[in-house]
Design a protein around this motif. Structure first.
Motif, PDB file in Angstrom:
ATOM      1  N   ALA A  76       0.751  -1.122   0.129  1.00  0.00           N
ATOM      2  CA  ALA A  76       0.056   0.002   0.228  1.00  0.00           C
ATOM      3  C   ALA A  76       0.826   1.205  -0.029  1.00  0.00           C
ATOM      4  CB  ALA A  76      -0.949  -0.161   1.187  1.00  0.00           C
ATOM      5  N   LEU A  77       1.900   1.271   0.655  1.00  0.00           N
ATOM      6  CA  LEU A  77       2.952   2.349   0.864  1.00  0.00           C
ATOM      7  C   LEU A  77       3.555   2.655  -0.493  1.00  0.00           C
ATOM      8  CD1 LEU A  77       4.436   4.729   2.449  1.00  0.00           C
ATOM      9  CD2 LEU A  77       6.150   2.905   3.058  1.00  0.00           C
ATOM     10  N   LEU A  78       4.171   1.459  -0.884  1.00  0.00           N
ATOM     11  CA  LEU A  78       4.673   1.568  -2.370  1.00  0.00           C
ATOM     12  C   LEU A  78       3.749   1.946  -3.665  1.00  0.00           C
ATOM     13  CD1 LEU A  78       7.045  -1.467  -2.077  1.00  0.00           C
ATOM     14  CD2 LEU A  78       7.837   0.686  -1.921  1.00  0.00           C
ATOM     15  N   ALA A  79       2.800   1.502  -3.489  1.00  0.00           N
ATOM     16  CA  ALA A  79       1.846   1.996  -4.432  1.00  0.00           C
ATOM     17  C   ALA A  79       1.685   3.336  -4.559  1.00  0.00           C
ATOM     18  CB  ALA A  79       0.413   1.081  -4.446  1.00  0.00           C
ATOM     19  N   GLN A  80       1.647   4.198  -3.533  1.00  0.00           N
ATOM     20  CA  GLN A  80       1.286   5.547  -3.638  1.00  0.00           C
ATOM     21  C   GLN A  80       2.587   6.514  -3.164  1.00  0.00           C
ATOM     22  OE1 GLN A  80      -2.375   6.872  -1.391  1.00  0.00           O
ATOM     23  NE2 GLN A  80      -2.538   4.478  -0.721  1.00  0.00           N
ATOM     24  N   PRO A  91       5.281   8.764  -3.166  1.00  0.00           N
ATOM     25  CA  PRO A  91       5.330  10.193  -4.154  1.00  0.00           C
ATOM     26  C   PRO A  91       6.660  10.448  -4.584  1.00  0.00           C
ATOM     27  CG  PRO A  91       5.387  10.895  -1.590  1.00  0.00           C
ATOM     28  CD  PRO A  91       5.107   9.165  -1.735  1.00  0.00           C
ATOM     29  N   GLU A  92       6.667  11.458  -5.629  1.00  0.00           N
ATOM     30  CA  GLU A  92       7.752  12.121  -6.010  1.00  0.00           C
ATOM     31  C   GLU A  92       8.609  12.914  -5.102  1.00  0.00           C
ATOM     32  OE1 GLU A  92       9.246  11.419  -9.119  1.00  0.00           O
ATOM     33  OE2 GLU A  92       7.675  10.499 -10.047  1.00  0.00           O
ATOM     34  N   PRO A  93       9.857  13.099  -5.126  1.00  0.00           N
ATOM     35  CA  PRO A  93      10.575  13.658  -4.182  1.00  0.00           C
ATOM     36  C   PRO A  93      10.257  15.215  -4.117  1.00  0.00           C
ATOM     37  CG  PRO A  93      12.145  12.974  -5.754  1.00  0.00           C
ATOM     38  CD  PRO A  93      10.729  12.327  -6.066  1.00  0.00           C
ATOM     39  N   VAL A  94       9.156  15.822  -3.844  1.00  0.00           N
ATOM     40  CA  VAL A  94       8.813  17.106  -3.970  1.00  0.00           C
ATOM     41  C   VAL A  94       8.432  17.688  -2.571  1.00  0.00           C
ATOM     42  CG1 VAL A  94       7.132  18.835  -4.859  1.00  0.00           C
ATOM     43  CG2 VAL A  94       7.919  16.904  -6.305  1.00  0.00           C
ATOM     44  N   ALA A  95       8.988  18.643  -2.094  1.00  0.00           N
ATOM     45  CA  ALA A  95       8.650  19.235  -0.732  1.00  0.00           C
ATOM     46  C   ALA A  95       7.362  19.520  -0.598  1.00  0.00           C
ATOM     47  CB  ALA A  95       9.821  20.637  -0.603  1.00  0.00           C
ATOM     48  N   GLY A  96       6.818  19.092   0.440  1.00  0.00           N
ATOM     49  CA  GLY A  96       5.216  19.577   0.564  1.00  0.00           C
ATOM     50  C   GLY A  96       4.659  18.357   1.425  1.00  0.00           C
ATOM     51  N   VAL A  97       3.336  18.359   1.649  1.00  0.00           N
ATOM     52  CA  VAL A  97       2.653  17.322   2.103  1.00  0.00           C
ATOM     53  C   VAL A  97       2.108  16.397   1.114  1.00  0.00           C
ATOM     54  CG1 VAL A  97       0.837  16.821   3.740  1.00  0.00           C
ATOM     55  CG2 VAL A  97       2.069  19.120   3.957  1.00  0.00           C
ATOM     56  N   HIS A  98       2.227  14.984   1.149  1.00  0.00           N
ATOM     57  CA  HIS A  98       1.585  14.098   0.388  1.00  0.00           C
ATOM     58  C   HIS A  98       0.699  13.213   1.234  1.00  0.00           C
ATOM     59  CE1 HIS A  98       4.950  15.411  -2.682  1.00  0.00           C
ATOM     60  NE2 HIS A  98       5.611  15.581  -1.508  1.00  0.00           N
ATOM     61  N   SER A 132       0.412  28.297  -7.149  1.00  0.00           N
ATOM     62  CA  SER A 132       1.111  27.226  -8.105  1.00  0.00           C
ATOM     63  C   SER A 132       1.172  25.970  -6.870  1.00  0.00           C
ATOM     64  CB  SER A 132       2.395  27.699  -8.674  1.00  0.00           C
ATOM     65  OG  SER A 132       1.993  28.168  -9.888  1.00  0.00           O
ATOM     66  N   ARG A 133       1.696  26.326  -5.743  1.00  0.00           N
ATOM     67  CA  ARG A 133       1.981  25.306  -4.828  1.00  0.00           C
ATOM     68  C   ARG A 133       0.746  24.492  -4.429  1.00  0.00           C
ATOM     69  NH1 ARG A 133       6.506  25.776  -1.986  1.00  0.00           N
ATOM     70  NH2 ARG A 133       7.870  27.783  -2.103  1.00  0.00           N
ATOM     71  N   VAL A 134      -0.324  25.264  -4.625  1.00  0.00           N
ATOM     72  CA  VAL A 134      -1.652  24.656  -4.507  1.00  0.00           C
ATOM     73  C   VAL A 134      -2.079  23.590  -5.146  1.00  0.00           C
ATOM     74  CG1 VAL A 134      -4.300  24.848  -4.060  1.00  0.00           C
ATOM     75  CG2 VAL A 134      -2.697  26.213  -2.716  1.00  0.00           C
ATOM     76  N   TYR A 135      -1.952  24.264  -6.673  1.00  0.00           N
ATOM     77  CA  TYR A 135      -2.414  23.290  -7.714  1.00  0.00           C
ATOM     78  C   TYR A 135      -1.280  22.216  -8.143  1.00  0.00           C
ATOM     79  CZ  TYR A 135      -6.291  26.168  -9.280  1.00  0.00           C
ATOM     80  OH  TYR A 135      -7.484  26.794  -9.274  1.00  0.00           O
ATOM     81  N   LEU A 136      -0.075  22.203  -7.786  1.00  0.00           N
ATOM     82  CA  LEU A 136       0.965  21.383  -7.656  1.00  0.00           C
ATOM     83  C   LEU A 136       0.588  20.170  -6.862  1.00  0.00           C
ATOM     84  CD1 LEU A 136       3.124  19.787  -9.233  1.00  0.00           C
ATOM     85  CD2 LEU A 136       4.832  20.992  -7.493  1.00  0.00           C
ATOM     86  N   ALA A 137       0.455  20.556  -5.679  1.00  0.00           N
ATOM     87  CA  ALA A 137      -0.124  19.627  -4.645  1.00  0.00           C
ATOM     88  C   ALA A 137      -1.220  18.938  -4.983  1.00  0.00           C
ATOM     89  CB  ALA A 137      -0.194  20.252  -3.415  1.00  0.00           C
ATOM     90  N   GLY A 138      -2.337  19.761  -5.674  1.00  0.00           N
ATOM     91  CA  GLY A 138      -3.478  18.955  -6.056  1.00  0.00           C
ATOM     92  C   GLY A 138      -3.477  18.231  -6.993  1.00  0.00           C
ATOM     93  N   LEU A 139      -2.649  18.551  -8.157  1.00  0.00           N
ATOM     94  CA  LEU A 139      -2.477  17.505  -9.148  1.00  0.00           C
ATOM     95  C   LEU A 139      -1.865  16.167  -8.665  1.00  0.00           C
ATOM     96  CD1 LEU A 139      -2.288  16.839 -12.130  1.00  0.00           C
ATOM     97  CD2 LEU A 139       0.037  17.744 -12.198  1.00  0.00           C
ATOM     98  N   LEU A 140      -0.750  16.075  -7.911  1.00  0.00           N
ATOM     99  CA  LEU A 140      -0.295  14.860  -7.420  1.00  0.00           C
ATOM    100  C   LEU A 140      -1.047  14.097  -6.453  1.00  0.00           C
ATOM    101  CD1 LEU A 140       3.381  16.415  -6.531  1.00  0.00           C
ATOM    102  CD2 LEU A 140       2.602  15.308  -8.576  1.00  0.00           C
ATOM    103  N   HIS A 141      -2.114  14.935  -5.747  1.00  0.00           N
ATOM    104  CA  HIS A 141      -2.966  14.441  -4.887  1.00  0.00           C
ATOM    105  C   HIS A 141      -4.226  13.635  -5.754  1.00  0.00           C
ATOM    106  CE1 HIS A 141      -6.027  13.462  -1.564  1.00  0.00           C
ATOM    107  NE2 HIS A 141      -6.726  14.218  -2.329  1.00  0.00           N
TER     108      HIS A 141
END
Length: 684
Positions: free
Chosen positions: A134-138, A140-147, A328-337
């Motif tokens: 379950a952890l590996l399936a999700q 995230p890419e190494p981007v600073a922020g909350v995932h 931009s931070r919100v939308y990038l976090a949103g895309l990855l989410h």
């Protein structure tokens, strides 16, 4: 990475962990940090050490067994590493917690492992395979922020990538038990600073506990100074002693001294919640609440997936600014989410496709902007990378004449079908009705529908796009209608397809079910939803401008690209003045204008008065044309706040989305009368 003055790191790829692999006494490989010259877990028995130090030190088996709170039990950690501690906490929760209990894990990591190293490190524990997968399936890419990762229907993990002190200073949430982990103080002195313990204290609930493997003096002094009581107990293995303790009275959140108006309202019961609006904003928040065990009544005057969310196919992508900003931070976090969310919701990809998006640079100005973006915000190639015209042609599967930004995690979605799927989430009751009035009661809200029926609930979420400010309580929030029409043409069987969604002035995704969809027009202050031939002509012109080689190939295949052959659909989306969504509690505008009137004279004279809100009233609106990237994350934000959980965004970004931001802006700029004028106009 150097943080900006508000504590936010620059938007860039993070450095991943460098590992050495060594075999232990049993012949198993164990990871060691090449940068810190320290092990990630005990080479003798890492599982037993975790159980003794962190699970036992925080008394988690008995606390999980007795947990009956409506909110989840929250575990915080400094140093995610291989994730062993978090996976063991999850397994302990599975073994001891009641069926209705929930667990929320929060962990920081400055040097995240790559997915391959993570899988290799955790492979030695086959009994944790389900948790590891379950952890590996999700991962995230190494981007600073909350995932945010939903590991299980009852277990959520928030990975905060970045420096531990920085991350905890930005955390919006409170913790019940701390795993004070990380490389030893002698190996990693930068982490074990007074600011770390102060941040832990400020993010603790009263009575929060901690456990750590070390008894170093710097740790004992730092914990005591921050307000934690500590004591020595027997350590694990060769370590004679370790520290455990608790904090009885955590300090107040000092961050609110400069923005008291954004102080969140107190948590209140949320057994029954009404969500008004069944587009992507409303259905995603309804599903997020229902998954937390909340009984949701979903209202819409038409049905799920109507209005601006009613297209058969839409693009999931964002356009990031060349300079880092909150939007931009919100939308990038949103895309990855959204990518992780859709993978979990629909693993068979019947409702979406992660085919990627090419954002073409059709002008010198756009080409220069993209080049500046890539230079100043070097994100991982798995998130976005530059593509030459030749590379764009190869990835699109059709000739392009311009370079592009390539977003490999983006793609397309069936918005109408997605809304219907979300509305069917167990725990949601749909009612086709138009809510016309909201009345606050002592313990909740009364909703009145146009047909005269009423419903009493604990809390309400408004998600009705351009109609979201038609209620008295929301009337001061400015919303701009934006008309957008898409065009569709039935393709011949031998017509060529596309390998990516291609965007420029409009967008065109790969054909779906024999139809090619393209558009959309963008007409601010136009609320007409009728289909227009002029918009078909505009969409055809944009398609020709963006992909002339593809249009030529379609003509060769005898596709009928004339306005008379096209089908179309027009929707009206809502936008805010600053083009960021509204997601948060609805402010009491009259109380704000009175409490913060001094701002009109001097913006530095900030009264220490917490902002008053319409308690139990929330909004998710103004998602514009990027709702597929923003609405699911905003839904998590609202559901987390309603259910008293840590939030999935850093506090400055949560504040950026707060619906009251415009009220403060108007006061500071001396436009204190404009809010009242907007309210009167919206009610008219």
């Amino acid at each position: 990475m150097t943080a900006t003055p508000d504590g936010m790191p620059p938007l860039a790829a993070m450095e991943t962990a460098r590992l050495d692999w060594q075999r232990d006494d049993t012949g198993e490989e164990a990871p060691r940090s090449a940068d810190f010259d320290d092990v990630y877990f005990s080479r003798h028995d890492g599982r037993a050490e975790t159980a003794h130090v962190f699970l036992g030190g925080n008394r988690l088996p008995e606390r999980f067994a007795s947990w009956r709170g409506m909110r989840p039990f929250v575990v915080g950690e400094t140093g995610f590493g291989t994730g062993l501690n978090m996976l063991c906490a999850w397994a302990c929760f599975d073994a001891h917690a009641a069926a209705e209990a929930r667990l929320h894990l929060v962990s920081t990591e400055k040097f995240p492992l790559c997915r391959e190293d993570l899988a290799r490190a955790l492979a030695i524990w086959p009994d944790l395979a389900r948790h590891t997968e379950a952890l590996l399936a999700q991962w995230p890419e190494p981007v600073a922020g909350v995932h945010r990762l939903h590991l299980d229907p009852r277990v959520t993990l928030d990975l905060h990538f970045g420096d531990a002190v920085e991350r905890l200073a930005l955390l919006d949430g409170r913790v019940d038990a701390w795993f004070l982990d990380g490389f030893a103080p002698s190996k990693n002195p930068e982490m074990w600073q007074p600011e770390l313990f102060e941040a832990m204290a400020a993010r603790s609930r009263p009575g929060a506990t901690f456990a750590t493997f070390t008894c170093a003096g710097v740790v004992k002094r730092g914990l005591k100074a921050a307000g934690f009581a500590w004591r020595k107990v027997p350590g694990f293995g060769r370590k004679r002693e370790m520290l455990v303790g608790e904090i009885t009275a955590p300090p107040e959140d000092a961050r609110r001294s400069s923005t008291p108006w954004f102080t969140p309202p107190p948590a209140r019961p949320s057994h029954r919640v009404a969500v008004i609006g069944a587009g992507i904003a409303g259905t995603s928040v309804a599903a997020a609440l229902a998954e937390r065990g909340v009984a949701v009544t979903l209202f819409d005057r038409e049905g799920p997936g109507a209005g601006g969310s009613g297209n058969a196919q839409g693009a999931l992508y964002v356009k990031l600014a060349a300079e880092t900003n909150y939007q931009s931070r919100v939308y990038l976090a949103g895309l990855l989410h959204s990518r992780r969310w859709l993978s979990r919701l629909d693993p068979g990809q019947t409702l979406w496709s992660p085919c990627g998006v090419l954002q073409l640079a059709l002008s010198e100005k756009e080409h220069a902007r993209q080049a500046r973006f890539l230079e100043r915000q070097p994100l991982p190639s798995g998130v976005v990378e530059g593509a030459s015209a030749e590379q764009a042609t190869e990835r699109a599967g059709v000739g392009t004449w311009a370079p592009a930004l390539d977003y490999p995690q983006a793609g397309w979605v069936r918005p109408d079908a997605l809304c219907r799927r979300l509305a069917e989430t167990p725990g949601i009751l749909f009612r086709q009705a138009e809510v016309i009035r909201l009345t606050a009661e002592s313990d909740g809200w009364c909703l009145e529908a146009r047909d005269g029926t009423t419903l009493d609930v604990d809390q309400v979420v408004i998600a009705t796009a351009t109609l979201a400010n038609r209620f008295h309580q929301t009337s001061v929030l400015p919303l701009q209608p934006v008309r957008g029409q898409v065009s569709r043409v039935r393709l011949p069987p031998d017509a060529p397809g596309l390998g990516r969604v291609v965007c420029a002035g409009g967008y065109v995704p790969p054909p779906l079910d024999g139809w090619l969809t393209f558009g959309a027009t963008f007409l601010p202050n136009d609320a007409d939803s009728g289909v227009r031939e002029s918009d078909h002509l505009a969409n055809l012109a944009e398609l020709e401008r963006t992909l002339p080689a593809y249009v030529a190939a379609l003509n060769e295949a005898r596709a009928d690209l004339t306005p008379a052959s096209l089908e179309g659909r027009a929707g009206v989306r809502a936008a805010s003045p600053d083009k960021s969504p509204y997601a948060g509690p609805v402010p009491d505008a009259e109380a704000w204008q009175e409490a913060y009137a001094e701002l009109t004279k001097d913006a530095t004279r900030i009264p220490g008065i917490p902002g008053r809100h319409h308690t139990g009233l929330w909004i998710s609106a103004a998602h514009g044309s990027r709702g597929l990237a923003s609405a699911p994350l905003c839904a998590e934000l609202l559901a987390s706040r309603i259910c008293d959980e840590p939030l999935p965004l850093e506090q400055p970004l949560v504040d950026h989305l707060h619906p009251g931001r415009r009220l403060i802006r108007d006061l500071i700029q001396g436009n204190h009368g404009s809010a009242a004028a907007r309210g009167a106009e919206n009610r008219a």
